[in-house]
Design a protein around this motif. Structure first.
Motif, PDB file in Angstrom:
ATOM      1  N   ALA A  65       0.836  -1.201   0.000  1.00 28.49           N
ATOM      2  CA  ALA A  65       0.000   0.000   0.000  1.00 28.49           C
ATOM      3  C   ALA A  65       0.871   1.251   0.000  1.00 28.49           C
ATOM      4  N   GLN A  66       1.916   1.252   0.858  1.00 30.22           N
ATOM      5  CA  GLN A  66       2.782   2.428   0.935  1.00 30.22           C
ATOM      6  C   GLN A  66       3.528   2.648  -0.377  1.00 30.22           C
ATOM      7  N   GLU A  67       4.009   1.548  -0.986  1.00 28.34           N
ATOM      8  CA  GLU A  67       4.723   1.668  -2.258  1.00 28.34           C
ATOM      9  C   GLU A  67       3.804   2.216  -3.347  1.00 28.34           C
ATOM     10  N   LEU A  68       2.560   1.725  -3.373  1.00 31.23           N
ATOM     11  CA  LEU A  68       1.618   2.181  -4.396  1.00 31.23           C
ATOM     12  C   LEU A  68       1.275   3.660  -4.207  1.00 31.23           C
ATOM     13  N   VAL A  69       1.034   4.059  -2.955  1.00 30.41           N
ATOM     14  CA  VAL A  69       0.712   5.470  -2.673  1.00 30.41           C
ATOM     15  C   VAL A  69       1.874   6.367  -3.098  1.00 30.41           C
ATOM     16  N   ASP A  70       3.080   5.979  -2.705  1.00 28.07           N
ATOM     17  CA  ASP A  70       4.254   6.794  -3.067  1.00 28.07           C
ATOM     18  C   ASP A  70       4.392   6.905  -4.581  1.00 28.07           C
ATOM     19  N   ARG A  71       4.155   5.798  -5.292  1.00 34.65           N
ATOM     20  CA  ARG A  71       4.299   5.820  -6.745  1.00 34.65           C
ATOM     21  C   ARG A  71       3.233   6.701  -7.399  1.00 34.65           C
ATOM     22  N   VAL A  72       1.978   6.587  -6.934  1.00 32.15           N
ATOM     23  CA  VAL A  72       0.888   7.376  -7.522  1.00 32.15           C
ATOM     24  C   VAL A  72       1.132   8.869  -7.331  1.00 32.15           C
ATOM     25  N   ILE A  73       1.503   9.270  -6.123  1.00 38.81           N
ATOM     26  CA  ILE A  73       1.722  10.696  -5.856  1.00 38.81           C
ATOM     27  C   ILE A  73       2.962  11.193  -6.604  1.00 38.81           C
ATOM     28  N   LYS A  74       4.016  10.341  -6.604  1.00 43.74           N
ATOM     29  CA  LYS A  74       5.249  10.766  -7.264  1.00 43.74           C
ATOM     30  C   LYS A  74       5.025  10.976  -8.757  1.00 43.74           C
ATOM     31  N   GLU A  75       4.261  10.095  -9.390  1.00 43.27           N
ATOM     32  CA  GLU A  75       3.995  10.238 -10.821  1.00 43.27           C
ATOM     33  C   GLU A  75       3.261  11.535 -11.118  1.00 43.27           C
ATOM     34  N   ARG A  76       2.362  11.927 -10.229  1.00 41.20           N
ATOM     35  CA  ARG A  76       1.548  13.121 -10.496  1.00 41.20           C
ATOM     36  C   ARG A  76       2.282  14.418 -10.179  1.00 41.20           C
ATOM     37  N   VAL A  77       3.011  14.425  -9.069  1.00 43.13           N
ATOM     38  CA  VAL A  77       3.688  15.680  -8.705  1.00 43.13           C
ATOM     39  C   VAL A  77       4.973  15.867  -9.516  1.00 43.13           C
ATOM     40  N   ALA A  78       5.473  14.768 -10.137  1.00 41.92           N
ATOM     41  CA  ALA A  78       6.722  14.900 -10.911  1.00 41.92           C
ATOM     42  C   ALA A  78       6.509  15.709 -12.181  1.00 41.92           C
ATOM     43  N   ARG A  79       5.264  15.793 -12.663  1.00 40.98           N
ATOM     44  CA  ARG A  79       5.004  16.494 -13.923  1.00 40.98           C
ATOM     45  C   ARG A  79       4.905  18.010 -13.752  1.00 40.98           C
ATOM     46  N   TYR A  80       4.658  18.471 -12.509  1.00 36.68           N
ATOM     47  CA  TYR A  80       4.415  19.902 -12.273  1.00 36.68           C
ATOM     48  C   TYR A  80       5.205  20.374 -11.064  1.00 36.68           C
ATOM     49  N   ARG A  81       5.441  21.699 -11.042  1.00 35.72           N
ATOM     50  CA  ARG A  81       6.063  22.311  -9.876  1.00 35.72           C
ATOM     51  C   ARG A  81       4.948  22.904  -9.036  1.00 35.72           C
ATOM     52  N   LEU A  82       4.560  22.156  -8.014  1.00 32.00           N
ATOM     53  CA  LEU A  82       3.466  22.602  -7.154  1.00 32.00           C
ATOM     54  C   LEU A  82       3.968  23.611  -6.141  1.00 32.00           C
ATOM     55  N   PRO A  83       3.087  24.469  -5.679  1.00 31.91           N
ATOM     56  CA  PRO A  83       3.455  25.348  -4.555  1.00 31.91           C
ATOM     57  C   PRO A  83       3.892  24.498  -3.361  1.00 31.91           C
ATOM     58  N   GLU A  84       4.853  25.003  -2.611  1.00 29.12           N
ATOM     59  CA  GLU A  84       5.428  24.215  -1.511  1.00 29.12           C
ATOM     60  C   GLU A  84       4.374  23.733  -0.521  1.00 29.12           C
ATOM     61  N   PRO A  85       3.419  24.580  -0.072  1.00 26.41           N
ATOM     62  CA  PRO A  85       2.412  24.091   0.878  1.00 26.41           C
ATOM     63  C   PRO A  85       1.568  22.938   0.303  1.00 26.41           C
ATOM     64  N   THR A  86       1.214  23.045  -0.970  1.00 21.42           N
ATOM     65  CA  THR A  86       0.411  21.980  -1.596  1.00 21.42           C
ATOM     66  C   THR A  86       1.222  20.690  -1.714  1.00 21.42           C
ATOM     67  N   TYR A  87       2.497  20.836  -2.085  1.00 22.23           N
ATOM     68  CA  TYR A  87       3.366  19.659  -2.208  1.00 22.23           C
ATOM     69  C   TYR A  87       3.478  18.935  -0.867  1.00 22.23           C
ATOM     70  N   ASN A  88       3.709  19.693   0.211  1.00 22.09           N
ATOM     71  CA  ASN A  88       3.819  19.092   1.545  1.00 22.09           C
ATOM     72  C   ASN A  88       2.503  18.445   1.972  1.00 22.09           C
ATOM     73  N   LEU A  89       1.410  19.090   1.601  1.00 23.43           N
ATOM     74  CA  LEU A  89       0.101  18.541   1.962  1.00 23.43           C
ATOM     75  C   LEU A  89      -0.095  17.153   1.338  1.00 23.43           C
ATOM     76  N   LEU A  90       0.272  17.021   0.062  1.00 22.23           N
ATOM     77  CA  LEU A  90       0.096  15.727  -0.622  1.00 22.23           C
ATOM     78  C   LEU A  90       1.078  14.675  -0.106  1.00 22.23           C
ATOM     79  N   ILE A  91       2.354  15.060   0.041  1.00 27.91           N
ATOM     80  CA  ILE A  91       3.383  14.092   0.408  1.00 27.91           C
ATOM     81  C   ILE A  91       3.233  13.641   1.857  1.00 27.91           C
ATOM     82  N   ASN A  92       2.974  14.566   2.759  1.00 29.43           N
ATOM     83  CA  ASN A  92       2.978  14.233   4.186  1.00 29.43           C
ATOM     84  C   ASN A  92       1.595  14.013   4.780  1.00 29.43           C
TER      85      ASN A  92
END
Length: 732
Positions: free
Chosen positions: A495-522
């Protein structure tokens, strides 16, 4: 099965014939055969039920488990009908005996030619191969009594002759009757093959006692009382008692009475081996001792009394560790010859063994040679069992059914010791291990207490089975907890590997604002993790992924009116879902309001004009290298394809041995296959996890020779199969 499959049904033959009265001795044989086959068939059906239950218990899916339970139910419901049909069909063979011999073989050969095989389905062909193998093995095993019966029945029945012989007890007829009887069972090919396997094991393999009894009845009735045959290619013929066949010898010519003298009833396996050894003596030109005037044959109780002086009780003291050192190797024949040399006979003749008893000694020696070479036995248990050569020899001299009866007390005990010791590792601490102490104590008691009474083996086996039952219950509970814990851990890891992969694939395409990035990752990653674990019940995984996609989409600039209208509709629900999910996982609880305010501000800025996110850079060279590495790995995957197939054949409960780089090794049992993570979990004898590997990793271990599958079958059965195979190759 259709009739083109090569299986020759005899229903039409029976219906076309007329039921002529049969001689009294044939009626007696028929009744004995039908009753005996009925008893044997019950054992076969009981074994089928046990096998299907075991398969259902170890099934990997509910569908597979239901399949086995349905087959069990079908067989239980129709079992009596199948037994009755089989017995009635066999009884009909005696009223209208089908012809056998070359004519039958030619018919089967024509039916099984290449043109017809092309029309046979895979299931029918698989069943046909199993039946043909069963029939061929039975003909080879019981060649002697079958030849005698064929000659005697051909003399009893009118219209039969040497060119057109009959034998209602021929294996092909009995197998045909059983195959016809089980047509009523609505089961799949795998269950049918299990049924045929147990029929072979419990019925066909035990035909020897029934064939011997039939020969005895016909001999008493005066039908070819003195029978001679020469090897496999010889021609059978009866000769007067006063004119023995020229060149006949004990191994190649056996009277009907002598078949019973060797222990008819349960000695079919030994009879087969005795014939093979006799053929070896004949090929080597060794004369029979029976008519040598300078030799006195020793056998029976006299031989048993002589064997009592074999010094196996003096091998070790009561406190000695029997598993120390190398396995015990004893030249049994030499030991017996030394005792014979010390024996004084009243008439001055040289004492010697009967060929039958000498064959028993040779067979026990070959069995223990197999034991010493068997890799599946762990070293300490191998040494302990090797100490039992002389006690087992004394058992078989008195009771040859050891080789044919799977329920013989001594045979059951040896099988139980080997089965329990398969999971032993050389690294185990013997001094504190209860299983080792128990096996050691059993061997010690046999060496010290065995006086020829096999009830000692029965008592020890009962005690050992009770001990194993207690130990297995404890290990099963530990193994169940281990299995559940591993399933939970591996599912969480996936589950953890899948979650990390899904989020990483989506955030890797764009430069998100730092607060939004932290919200998704953490923060939101925790929500997705729980959603995946609970997806079987709550079905929220896809919804949690959609929240990420919607959030990133809403941070894009949207100039079209339709997109802006959609943005207005999506954002309120998006913010509500985000807050609810983050509250559920207690993310930044003290500053959650502040976090959500920042997010609203970022969304509002994106809606007003320009996007708060930019496209990320192109994939790095490192990522391209990783992609190239994947392509390079494909040839290696092809190299382990054959080993992958072997890994797929491993079943729950199978034992394997792993060898480490430093030379150490350990044994473990496959406890669970976690499909969603492609993970194989192995445990030790105590039920504790020792290793986990993926399917590919196991294939690589096998390819490198670091993993070996251990055979699970009955120990003595495997030993006997190996001995018979070796003798056949030598006499071929």
């Amino acid at each position: 099965m259709n009739k083109q499959s090569g299986i020759h049904y005899l229903r039409e033959h029976r219906e076309a014939g007329n039921n002529k009265p049969v001689p009294a001795e044939v009626t007696r044989i028929r009744d004995t055969l039908v009753a005996g086959l009925g008893d044997l068939l019950q054992g076969a059906f009981d074994a089928v039920d046990d096998s299907l239950f075991e398969l259902a218990n170890n099934a990997r899916s509910n569908n597979e488990q239901n399949r086995y339970f349905e087959a069990m139910r079908e067989i239980r419901i129709k079992r009596k009908g199948v037994e009755r049909h089989f017995q009635n069909t066999v009884a009909q063979f005696f009223a209208n005996p089908p012809h056998t011999g070359q004519q039958q073989d030619d018919t089967l050969a024509r039916q099984a030619n290449a043109d017809n095989l092309a029309l046979v389905g895979d299931d029918d062909l698989e069943e046909q191969v199993a039946l043909n193998a069963m029939i061929t093995k039975a003909k080879a095993h019981f060649q002697g009594p079958l030849i005698q019966l064929q000659a005697r029945f051909s003399q009893v029945y009118d219209g039969a002759s040497d060119e057109n012989p009959v034998n209602p007890m021929a294996p092909e007829h009995l197998c045909s009757a059983f195959t016809e009887a089980i047509q009523a069972l609505e089961i799949q090919i795998r269950e049918r093959l299990i049924l045929l396997k147990q029929f072979d094991r419990y019925v066909v393999s035990n035909l020897g006692m029934l064939l011997d009894e039939a020969n005895r009845i016909l001999v008493q009735a005066g039908v070819i009382p003195n029978f001679r045959y020469h090897g496999k290619t010889g021609h059978q013929h009866g000769v007067p008692e006063s004119q023995p066949a020229a060149g006949s010898h004990e191994g190649a010519s056996t009277s009907g009475e002598n078949w019973l003298d060797t222990g008819a009833g349960n000695n079919a396996v030994f009879e087969q081996i005795h014939q093979l050894l006799a053929r070896q003596r004949a090929n080597a030109g060794i004369p029979t001792r029976q008519h040598d005037p300078d030799i006195r044959i020793i056998g029976g109780n006299e031989l048993v009394n002589l064997l009592a002086s074999l010094p196996f009780t003096a091998q070790t003291g009561a406190e000695h560790n029997l598993s120390e050192g190398e396995p015990l190797t004893i030249d049994l024949r030499d030991a017996v010859q030394q005792i014979l040399a010390q024996t004084n006979t009243a008439d001055g003749k040289k004492p010697a063994l009967k060929e039958m008893d000498e064959d028993l000694i040779n067979l026990v020696s070959m069995l223990f040679e197999f034991i010493l070479d068997d890799y599946n036995l762990s070293a300490p248990v191998q040494v302990l069992i090797s100490r039992l050569q002389i006690p087992i020899l004394k058992v078989v001299i008195k009771d040859k059914s050891f080789f044919s009866k799977t329920t013989h007390p001594a045979r059951k005990l040896l099988n139980a010791l080997a089965r329990a010791g398969i999971g032993w590792s050389n690294s185990d601490e013997k001094a504190r291990d209860k299983l080792y102490e128990k096996i050691h104590g059993i061997v010690q008691r046999i060496l010290c207490e065995f006086d020829g009474d096999v009830t000692l083996f029965e008592t020890l086996n009962d005690e050992f089975e009770e001990f194993l039952a207690r130990e297995n219950r404890k290990a099963s509970l530990v193994e169940q907890r281990t299995r559940e814990s591993e399933r939970g851990r591996i599912k969480s890891q996936k589950a953890q590997e899948l979650v990390d992969r899904v989020i990483k694939e989506r955030v890797a395409r764009y430069r998100l604002p730092e607060p939004t990035y932290n919200l998704l990752i953490n923060g939101w990653s925790r929500v997705m993790f729980l959603a995946y674990l609970r997806d079987d019940v709550e079905h929220r995984w896809q919804e949690s992924v959609k929240v990420v996609d919607d959030l990133i989409w809403c941070l894009h600039p949207h100039q079209e009116d339709s997109e802006r209208d959609q943005w207005v509709r999506v954002v309120p629900g998006l913010l509500k879902s985000l807050r609810a999910g983050l509250e559920e996982v207690s993310y930044n609880a003290s500053k959650l309001d502040e976090t959500m305010s920042q997010l609203k501000h970022e969304l509002a800025e994106a809606f007003r004009a320009s996007s708060n996110i930019e496209l990320a850079e192109e994939p790095s060279e490192e990522e391209n290298e990783q992609s190239s590495f994947k392509h390079q790995a494909q040839p290696e995957d092809a190299a382990i394809a054959e080993f992958m197939a072997q890994i797929d054949g491993i079943e729950i409960g199978n034992w394997v041995e792993f060898r480490l780089v430093n030379g150490a090794s350990f044994r473990c049992k496959l406890s669970a296959i976690i499909e969603e993570a492609d993970c194989f979990v192995f445990v030790n004898r105590m039920g504790l996890k020792v290793i986990e590997k993926t399917r590919t990793e196991l294939a690589h271990e096998m390819r490198r020779g670091r993993m070996t599958l251990l055979e699970q079958g009955a120990f003595i059965d495997r030993a006997l199969d190996a001995v018979v195979g070796s003798l056949r190759s030598k006499t071929a």
